[in-house]
Design a protein around this motif. Structure first.
Motif, PDB file in Angstrom:
ATOM      1  N   ALA A 135     -15.377   8.418   5.102  1.00  0.00           N
ATOM      2  CA  ALA A 135     -14.107   7.771   4.772  1.00  0.00           C
ATOM      3  C   ALA A 135     -14.062   6.371   5.358  1.00  0.00           C
ATOM      4  O   ALA A 135     -14.861   6.003   6.222  1.00  0.00           O
ATOM      5  N   THR A 136     -13.105   5.600   4.876  1.00  0.00           N
ATOM      6  CA  THR A 136     -12.819   4.287   5.435  1.00  0.00           C
ATOM      7  C   THR A 136     -11.326   4.204   5.710  1.00  0.00           C
ATOM      8  O   THR A 136     -10.542   5.012   5.207  1.00  0.00           O
ATOM      9  N   ILE A 137     -10.944   3.226   6.513  1.00  0.00           N
ATOM     10  CA  ILE A 137      -9.526   2.950   6.713  1.00  0.00           C
ATOM     11  C   ILE A 137      -9.372   1.445   6.843  1.00  0.00           C
ATOM     12  O   ILE A 137     -10.178   0.778   7.498  1.00  0.00           O
ATOM     13  N   THR A 138      -8.389   0.920   6.160  1.00  0.00           N
ATOM     14  CA  THR A 138      -8.248  -0.524   6.100  1.00  0.00           C
ATOM     15  C   THR A 138      -7.485  -1.075   7.298  1.00  0.00           C
ATOM     16  O   THR A 138      -6.740  -0.356   7.975  1.00  0.00           O
ATOM     17  N   ASN A 139      -7.697  -2.339   7.553  1.00  0.00           N
ATOM     18  CA  ASN A 139      -6.845  -3.084   8.484  1.00  0.00           C
ATOM     19  C   ASN A 139      -5.858  -3.907   7.669  1.00  0.00           C
ATOM     20  O   ASN A 139      -6.129  -4.273   6.523  1.00  0.00           O
ATOM     21  N   VAL A 140      -4.723  -4.182   8.269  1.00  0.00           N
ATOM     22  CA  VAL A 140      -3.651  -4.887   7.576  1.00  0.00           C
ATOM     23  C   VAL A 140      -3.308  -6.157   8.350  1.00  0.00           C
ATOM     24  O   VAL A 140      -3.114  -6.117   9.571  1.00  0.00           O
ATOM     25  N   LEU A 141      -3.262  -7.277   7.651  1.00  0.00           N
ATOM     26  CA  LEU A 141      -2.785  -8.518   8.255  1.00  0.00           C
ATOM     27  C   LEU A 141      -1.270  -8.463   8.239  1.00  0.00           C
ATOM     28  O   LEU A 141      -0.641  -8.548   7.176  1.00  0.00           O
ATOM     29  N   VAL A 142      -0.687  -8.271   9.416  1.00  0.00           N
ATOM     30  CA  VAL A 142       0.771  -8.181   9.535  1.00  0.00           C
ATOM     31  C   VAL A 142       1.284  -9.336  10.384  1.00  0.00           C
ATOM     32  O   VAL A 142       0.588  -9.815  11.292  1.00  0.00           O
ATOM     33  N   VAL A 143       2.490  -9.774  10.074  1.00  0.00           N
ATOM     34  CA  VAL A 143       3.140 -10.811  10.862  1.00  0.00           C
ATOM     35  C   VAL A 143       4.523 -10.318  11.275  1.00  0.00           C
ATOM     36  O   VAL A 143       5.122  -9.461  10.618  1.00  0.00           O
ATOM     37  N   HIS A 144       5.020 -10.883  12.374  1.00  0.00           N
ATOM     38  CA  HIS A 144       6.405 -10.620  12.773  1.00  0.00           C
ATOM     39  C   HIS A 144       7.341 -11.286  11.772  1.00  0.00           C
ATOM     40  O   HIS A 144       7.005 -12.356  11.236  1.00  0.00           O
ATOM     41  N   PRO A 145       8.489 -10.690  11.483  1.00  0.00           N
ATOM     42  CA  PRO A 145       9.405 -11.278  10.489  1.00  0.00           C
ATOM     43  C   PRO A 145       9.846 -12.710  10.814  1.00  0.00           C
ATOM     44  O   PRO A 145      10.280 -13.444   9.896  1.00  0.00           O
ATOM     45  N   SER A 146       9.723 -13.134  12.058  1.00  0.00           N
ATOM     46  CA  SER A 146      10.115 -14.502  12.415  1.00  0.00           C
ATOM     47  C   SER A 146       9.130 -15.550  11.903  1.00  0.00           C
ATOM     48  O   SER A 146       9.439 -16.748  11.883  1.00  0.00           O
ATOM     49  N   VAL A 147       7.946 -15.116  11.492  1.00  0.00           N
ATOM     50  CA  VAL A 147       6.944 -16.051  10.964  1.00  0.00           C
ATOM     51  C   VAL A 147       7.313 -16.394   9.520  1.00  0.00           C
ATOM     52  O   VAL A 147       7.394 -15.508   8.674  1.00  0.00           O
ATOM     53  N   PRO A 148       7.563 -17.673   9.223  1.00  0.00           N
ATOM     54  CA  PRO A 148       8.023 -18.058   7.875  1.00  0.00           C
ATOM     55  C   PRO A 148       6.887 -18.160   6.873  1.00  0.00           C
ATOM     56  O   PRO A 148       6.578 -19.227   6.332  1.00  0.00           O
ATOM     57  N   ALA A 149       6.243 -17.013   6.632  1.00  0.00           N
ATOM     58  CA  ALA A 149       5.151 -16.961   5.655  1.00  0.00           C
ATOM     59  C   ALA A 149       5.207 -15.627   4.931  1.00  0.00           C
ATOM     60  O   ALA A 149       5.289 -14.569   5.574  1.00  0.00           O
TER      61      ALA A 149
END
Length: 336
Positions: A135-149
């Protein structure tokens, strides 16, 4: 008193013992073949290089029972955590190659660790017989909601406008999150600061509080927080979009074509394990993850099923080791 070298009875005894040893050595291939044909006749130990309850342990425990059912002997989990899986991998590399000790290896033990650690006591290619991918498991690029992107392109533009202002968190120096962040930095040319934590839990606390702005975290770690809106998912590192976060594009879909970096989980046996045993283990593993209930349990934890032949896994590992070596070298990361 007669010296040992002059004693004919001692000399004859040495000759007899030597003949017995030679005969025993000559018989070893036959003994291995006999054991192989009767395999398995006792429980099989699956060594896991991470603590109970972690993502690697979860994969092992979901797969072990159905594998054992198909082999006719239980597959018992043996957690040997330490050095990002190196302790477990070394144990299996040095085990008797009889099919009764196997390893659930990862992108750490058979990818980045040989470059990340100064004295790895095993060779990820030479010392193992690949069994198959699970199996594999992905990584997710997450940002805090304060980041305006809201997109990867917007995030890169922000970072280039404010060099050194943004930081990304990982669970440890040399962890997948750290090295994926370095891949991102190398591909985009942005100036971002790495902040290493001692585990995913404290990293997550600071990420949710906004003390660090972003992370390349495992899906399992951030899925709930993305669902609740406490974190924003900009992209995933898998080759395809994932059902758990269907609106998050792959990094490869964005401004980074070809960017993939999943965590992966695969089975290995000690080098010189008989080919027929490898074949049986591969078949049992593939059948296990094909069971609907097993697939559902893995997918609910964020895994994607990914099976392979032993040869396919070997070629994959051969390509993974130099790929991560380049990233480790560029990052300057070292683990002890």
């Amino acid at each position: 008193m007669t010296r040992n070298s002059d004693n004919p009875f001692r000399s004859r005894r040495r000759l007899v013992l030597g003949a017995v040893a030679s005969a025993s050595t000559a018989m070893l291939p036959g003994l291995v073949a006999a054991q192989s044909s009767a395999w398995p006749n006792r429980p099989i130990r699956m060594v896991v290089g991470f603590p109970a309850g972690g993502v690697t342990d979860v994969a092992a425990r979901v797969v072990a029972q159905p594998m054992g059912d198909r082999l006719g002997q239980p597959v018992v989990i043996d957690n040997k955590p330490g050095a990002a899986g190196n302790i477990a991998a070394d144990l299996v590399a040095k085990a008797v190659p009889d099919g009764y000790t196997i390893l659930l290896g990862t992108n750490a033990s058979h990818g980045s660790n040989p470059s990340l650690y100064r004295n790895v006591p095993f060779d990820p290619i030479r010392d193992f017989e690949p069994i198959g991918m699970l199996a594999t498991i992905t990584n997710v690029l997450v940002v805090h909601p304060s980041v305006p992107a809201n997109t990867v392109a917007e995030l890169i533009a922000l970072m280039k406008a404010k060099p050194g202002h943004f930081n990304y968190a990982s669970a440890a120096v040399g962890s997948a999150g750290h090295l994926i962040g370095e891949m991102f930095r190398m591909r985009t040319g942005v100036d971002i600061v790495h902040v290493a934590y001692k585990g995913a839990a404290p990293m997550q606390v600071d990420l949710l509080a906004g003390r660090v702005q972003l992370s390349f975290a495992t899906l399992q770690t951030v899925l709930r927080d993305v669902g609740s809106g406490q974190l924003r998912a900009l992209a995933v590192t898998s080759p395809q979009r994932i059902p758990q976060i269907p609106n998050a594009p792959t990094l490869s879909e964005t401004v980074l074509p070809g960017f993939t970096a999943d965590a992966w989980f695969a089975l290995f046996a000690p080098a010189k394990t008989p080919a027929d045993i490898i074949t049986q283990l591969n078949s049992a593993a593939a059948q296990a993850v094909a069971i609907p209930d097993v697939r559902e349990r893995l997918q609910s934890q964020g895994f994607a099923i990914a099976t392979s032949t032993p040869d396919e896994l070997r070629r994959f590992v051969v390509s993974e080791v130099p790929r991560w070596a380049e990233v480790v070298k560029a990052s300057g990361a070292r683990a002890e």
